[in-house]
Design a protein around this motif. Structure first.
Motif, mmCIF file in Angstrom:
data_model
loop_
_atom_site.group_PDB
_atom_site.id
_atom_site.type_symbol
_atom_site.label_atom_id
_atom_site.label_comp_id
_atom_site.label_asym_id
_atom_site.label_seq_id
_atom_site.Cartn_x
_atom_site.Cartn_y
_atom_site.Cartn_z
ATOM 1 N N GLY A 1 9.901 -8.884 1.768
ATOM 2 C CA GLY A 1 10.157 -7.623 2.462
ATOM 3 C C GLY A 1 8.889 -7.031 3.037
ATOM 4 N N ALA A 2 8.725 -5.723 2.882
ATOM 5 C CA ALA A 2 7.535 -5.024 3.385
ATOM 6 C C ALA A 2 7.309 -3.770 2.567
ATOM 7 N N VAL A 3 6.048 -3.387 2.419
ATOM 8 C CA VAL A 3 5.702 -2.130 1.756
ATOM 9 C C VAL A 3 4.610 -1.436 2.558
ATOM 10 N N ASP A 4 4.621 -0.117 2.505
ATOM 11 C CA ASP A 4 3.549 0.687 3.088
ATOM 12 C C ASP A 4 2.735 1.285 1.952
ATOM 13 N N ILE A 5 1.409 1.251 2.090
ATOM 14 C CA ILE A 5 0.517 1.778 1.062
ATOM 15 C C ILE A 5 -0.279 2.934 1.647
ATOM 16 N N ASP A 6 -0.197 4.093 1.003
ATOM 17 C CA ASP A 6 -0.980 5.272 1.380
ATOM 18 C C ASP A 6 -1.936 5.572 0.240
ATOM 19 N N ARG A 7 -3.154 5.942 0.583
ATOM 20 C CA ARG A 7 -4.134 6.310 -0.442
ATOM 21 C C ARG A 7 -4.712 7.681 -0.157
#
Length: 364
Positions: A227-233
């Motif tokens: 699938g896909a994931v978005d990473i925010d920091r």
């Protein structure tokens, strides 16, 4: 009938899944949630059909012309005009609701995908379906334990040894925080975002299976399986954020508060990462001491070597590291070492000399 559905039944499931996908992203989602969850509860094949519709929508795999061409190109076993007209009506509803581009591609994708489902694994459900804000449900594993939980929304999470996860589901969002350890998330698709926080970052699922781990040094590692994931920091200040990053299958991203971040490309995730929920690890030419250090994360009785040079022996193979006694016996047999067993340790030695009177298995 979950594991032996007929092609005609698959077509019906695709249509039902497409309709539910449209409904759960529309204004009547909360009104019909109970009805929707009852449909899901009918079996694993219903959840799979819905997940595949949602996953294809999330990933945007198909172009607009797929819808413009209708279902005439669909390579399915359902050739009669009546099923095609029925499916077309369903797709028309969904395209109008959630995007002609993505969902028509989803049905095309489903028609060429196998719908076979293995027997569902036994999992432990969460007691509360809707934890209230400020009172999250805590999931945890003991030292040496690997355990899979079924979440209230149909998602699954597998926790590695000595891990803690907080779960708080609300009407607008599904919030989770990995406090320590490692977790694999198999996300059920629905309108509410599925967000996993760890360290100073947040991972938002886009139809996916992924791992998140928090190391002893507080370094967070995210590994995408599917699938896909978005990473925010979060940035150095409270209101500052680093640029969001989207991972694709096989990629791994690690970061640490105030430390270095790194994205690594791994087009084919190795067996060790894929199989850890089953307690299996694959090693290739690793030091015996390194293998034992990994195994000791799961063992109350430590596995040790009698001398430093034994720890430098190189080992390859696939081992079940969650069974320390069996692992010790297999390694001793493989490496031609003596194994001294006591309540305090499993000790690898060159021979039983010096261990007379103790439970020592000589080299094979």
């Amino acid at each position: 009938m979950e594991d032996s559905e007929t092609p005609q039944r698959h077509g019906q499931l695709r249509e039902e899944a497409a309709n539910w996908f449209a409904i759960m992203r529309g204004p009547d989602a909360e009104i019909r949630r109970d009805e929707f969850e009852a449909w899901l509860a009918r079996g694993a094949i219903h959840r799979l059909a819905y997940n595949r519709i949602a996953e294809t929508f999330s990933n945007g795999r198909f172009l607009k012309e797929d819808c413009e061409g209708g279902l005439e190109k669909e390579p399915t076993q359902e050739h009669s005009p009546k099923p095609q007209r029925k499916a077309s009506r369903s797709i028309g509803i969904v395209c109008a609701t959630v995007s002609i581009i993505a969902l028509c591609g989803a049905v095309l994708y489903l028609s060429t995908s196998s719908m076979r489902v293995s027997n569902p694994e036994k999992t432990q459900p969460i007691a509360s379906a809707s934890p209230s804000v400020g009172q999250p449900v805590q999931l945890a594993t003991a030292f040496g334990e690997i355990r899979t939980f079924r979440l209230a929304d149909g998602s699954k999470v597998t926790l590695d040894t000595d891990s803690v996860l907080l779960v708080a589901f609300g009407k607008a969002k599904r919030d989770l925080r990995l406090v320590r350890g490692r977790a694999r998330f198999d996300v059920f698709h629905e309108a509410r975002p599925f967000v996993v926080s760890a360290g100073n970052g947040r991972v938002t699922a886009r139809g996916t299976i992924f791992d998140v781990s928090v190391g002893d040094d507080r370094r967070v590692t995210v590994r995408l399986i599917r699938g896909a994931v978005d990473i925010d920091r979060l940035g150095p200040t409270v209101n500052e954020k680093a640029a969001a990053l989207r991972l694709t299958p096989g990629q791994q991203f690690s970061f640490k508060d105030g430390g270095q971040q790194q994205v690594s490309e791994k087009p084919e995730p190795d067996v060790a990462d894929r199989q850890w929920p089953d307690g299996l690890r694959e090693y290739e030419n690793v030091r015996l001491d390194d293998l034992l250090a990994e195994a000791n994360r799961y063992s109350v009785v430590p596995l040790l070597t009698a001398s430093r040079d034994l720890g430098e022996i190189r080992v390859s193979g696939t081992y079940r590291i969650t069974d320390p006694k069996r692992l010790a016996e297999n390694l001793a047999d493989l490496l031609g070492l003596a194994l001294v067993t006591s309540s305090d340790s499993f000790l690898f030695a060159v021979s039983c000399t010096g261990y007379e009177g103790k439970n020592c298995q000589p080299p094979s």
